[in-house]
Design a protein around this motif. Structure first.
Motif, short mmCIF file in Angstrom:
data_model
loop_
_atom_site.label_atom_id
_atom_site.label_comp_id
_atom_site.label_asym_id
_atom_site.label_seq_id
_atom_site.Cartn_x
_atom_site.Cartn_y
_atom_site.Cartn_z
N GLY A 68 -3.67 -6.63 1.70
CA GLY A 68 -2.35 -6.03 1.80
C GLY A 68 -1.88 -5.98 3.24
O GLY A 68 -2.69 -6.08 4.17
N ARG A 69 -0.56 -5.88 3.41
CA ARG A 69 0.04 -5.62 4.72
C ARG A 69 1.01 -4.48 4.53
O ARG A 69 1.06 -3.89 3.44
CB ARG A 69 0.75 -6.87 5.26
CG ARG A 69 -0.21 -8.00 5.62
CD ARG A 69 -0.15 -8.33 7.08
NE ARG A 69 -1.46 -8.80 7.57
CZ ARG A 69 -1.66 -9.11 8.86
NH1 ARG A 69 -0.69 -9.01 9.72
NH2 ARG A 69 -2.86 -9.49 9.25
N TYR A 70 1.78 -4.20 5.59
CA TYR A 70 2.78 -3.14 5.48
C TYR A 70 2.11 -1.81 5.11
O TYR A 70 0.99 -1.54 5.56
CB TYR A 70 3.86 -3.50 4.44
CG TYR A 70 4.44 -4.87 4.65
CD1 TYR A 70 4.04 -5.95 3.86
CD2 TYR A 70 5.36 -5.10 5.67
CE1 TYR A 70 4.55 -7.21 4.07
CE2 TYR A 70 5.88 -6.37 5.88
CZ TYR A 70 5.47 -7.41 5.09
OH TYR A 70 5.96 -8.68 5.29
N PRO B 73 -9.00 -4.05 0.32
CA PRO B 73 -9.19 -3.27 1.54
C PRO B 73 -7.99 -2.34 1.76
O PRO B 73 -6.86 -2.76 1.64
CB PRO B 73 -9.25 -4.32 2.64
CG PRO B 73 -9.53 -5.61 1.95
CD PRO B 73 -8.89 -5.48 0.60
N THR B 74 -8.27 -1.08 2.08
CA THR B 74 -7.22 -0.11 2.37
C THR B 74 -7.83 1.05 3.14
O THR B 74 -8.97 1.43 2.88
CB THR B 74 -6.58 0.43 1.06
OG1 THR B 74 -5.82 1.59 1.38
CG2 THR B 74 -7.62 0.76 0.01
N PRO B 75 -7.07 1.63 4.08
CA PRO B 75 -7.59 2.79 4.80
C PRO B 75 -7.88 3.95 3.85
O PRO B 75 -8.66 4.84 4.16
CB PRO B 75 -6.47 3.16 5.77
CG PRO B 75 -5.54 2.03 5.79
CD PRO B 75 -5.71 1.29 4.52
N PHE C 114 -9.79 3.94 10.77
CA PHE C 114 -8.81 3.43 11.72
C PHE C 114 -7.89 2.53 10.90
O PHE C 114 -8.28 2.07 9.82
CB PHE C 114 -9.48 2.63 12.85
CG PHE C 114 -10.46 1.63 12.35
CD1 PHE C 114 -11.81 1.96 12.23
CD2 PHE C 114 -10.06 0.35 11.99
CE1 PHE C 114 -12.74 1.04 11.74
CE2 PHE C 114 -10.97 -0.57 11.50
CZ PHE C 114 -12.31 -0.24 11.39
N LEU D 163 -5.69 -0.82 10.45
CA LEU D 163 -5.41 -2.19 10.91
C LEU D 163 -3.99 -2.57 10.52
O LEU D 163 -3.27 -1.76 9.91
CB LEU D 163 -6.42 -3.14 10.25
CG LEU D 163 -7.89 -2.84 10.57
CD1 LEU D 163 -8.82 -3.63 9.64
CD2 LEU D 163 -8.20 -3.17 12.02
N ILE D 164 -3.58 -3.78 10.83
CA ILE D 164 -2.23 -4.22 10.47
C ILE D 164 -2.23 -4.76 9.04
O ILE D 164 -1.23 -4.71 8.33
CB ILE D 164 -1.75 -5.33 11.44
CG1 ILE D 164 -1.76 -4.80 12.86
CG2 ILE D 164 -0.37 -5.82 11.05
CD1 ILE D 164 -1.50 -5.85 13.92
N GLY D 165 -3.41 -5.20 8.60
CA GLY D 165 -3.52 -5.73 7.24
C GLY D 165 -4.97 -5.78 6.83
O GLY D 165 -5.86 -5.47 7.61
N GLY D 166 -5.22 -6.19 5.61
CA GLY D 166 -6.58 -6.20 5.07
C GLY D 166 -7.42 -7.40 5.46
O GLY D 166 -8.60 -7.46 5.11
#
Ligand SMILES: Nc1nc2cc(Br)ccc2s1
Length: 235
Positions: free
Chosen positions: A111-113, A85-87, A138, A140-143
């Motif tokens: 992922g995060r960051y 998952p990634t924007p 949009f 998010l803070i993480g996946g």
């Protein structure tokens, strides 16, 4: 199980919703399996670090390839499908959910960051199929939340998961339009009456009315979904 799901995250507890309600029942009935892995189990240092500063500068941190690589070596076999998952991913759609529901083994890398070092995906892609996927425009803070959404959309399509009462045969995107309004008892609620046509018993008229409502709602909220021959298409 019909479908095996593995999820990697630094917040494994974020994935507990996958064990609740209908998805939990699908696990109990052996239709799917869900295993969640803590990425920090693949760290080497006493601080269990998973991120570092980005080459080229810029804000935030990037997740380390030296942690993700060994993790995916253990968690993601070559015959699995790796979903990241990634924007910046391709849009997740109902059609993609249908494709994923036919897979045998899905691995979700949360992922995060600012994301995961790109070489992790590039290296994995030499051995297995990799999809970088976005669930919407949009950030998010993480996946993890994206993973829960994609797992729910995917697993509900597997035979036996939904009781036939909640069948996915008439999914809202089945005719490509948005679903119109729904009503149930009482006939009048807070002075608002159910549209009379729905109580007429005239099924042809009801079907026509529902299609018209779907078209009207799609024109107003999602003109991009309108078929070419319908008025209201965006230029
Ligand atoms: N819409 C999405 N936002 C994000 C943010 C991060 Br950080 C990781 C994955 C996703 S998917």
């Amino acid at each position: 199980p019909t479908l095996r799901i593995d999820v990697v995250s630094i917040f494994p507890e974020y994935l507990t919703p996958l064990r609740a309600a209908l998805l939990g029942r699908a696990i109990d009935r052996g239709i799917i399996s869900v295993d969640v892995h803590d990425l920090r189990d693949w760290t080497h240092d006493v601080h269990r670090g998973v991120d570092d500063s980005p080459y080229g500068g810029g804000p935030g941190m990037v997740m380390k390839p030296e942690v993700w690589g060994p993790c995916l070596d253990d968690v993601c076999p070559d015959d699995a499908l790796l979903v990241v998952p990634t924007p910046a991913g391709v849009p997740f759609t109902q059609s993609m959910a249908e494709d994923l529901s036919r897979e045998r083994h899905l691995v979700f890398a949360c992922g995060r960051y600012e994301g995961i070092d790109q070489r992790v995906v590039d290296d994995a892609a030499t051995r297995t199929r990799v999809l970088e996927v976005s669930i919407g425009d949009f950030v998010l803070i993480g996946g993890e939340v994206a993973t829960i959404a994609m797992v729910e959309a995917t697993v509900r399509l597997i035979d036996g998961v939904l009781g036939n009462a909640a069948s996915h045969q008439q999914d809202s995107f089945s005719d490509g339009l948005l679903e119109g309004p729904s009503y149930t008892r009482p006939e009048v609620w807070r002075g608002l009456a159910v549209p009379a046509v729905l109580r007429s018993g005239d099924h042809a008229k009801i079907e026509k009315w529902r299609h018209e409502e779907s078209l009207q709602r799609t024109r107003s909220r999602r003109p991009d979904l309108l078929p070419a021959d319908e008025p209201g298409q965006p230029d």
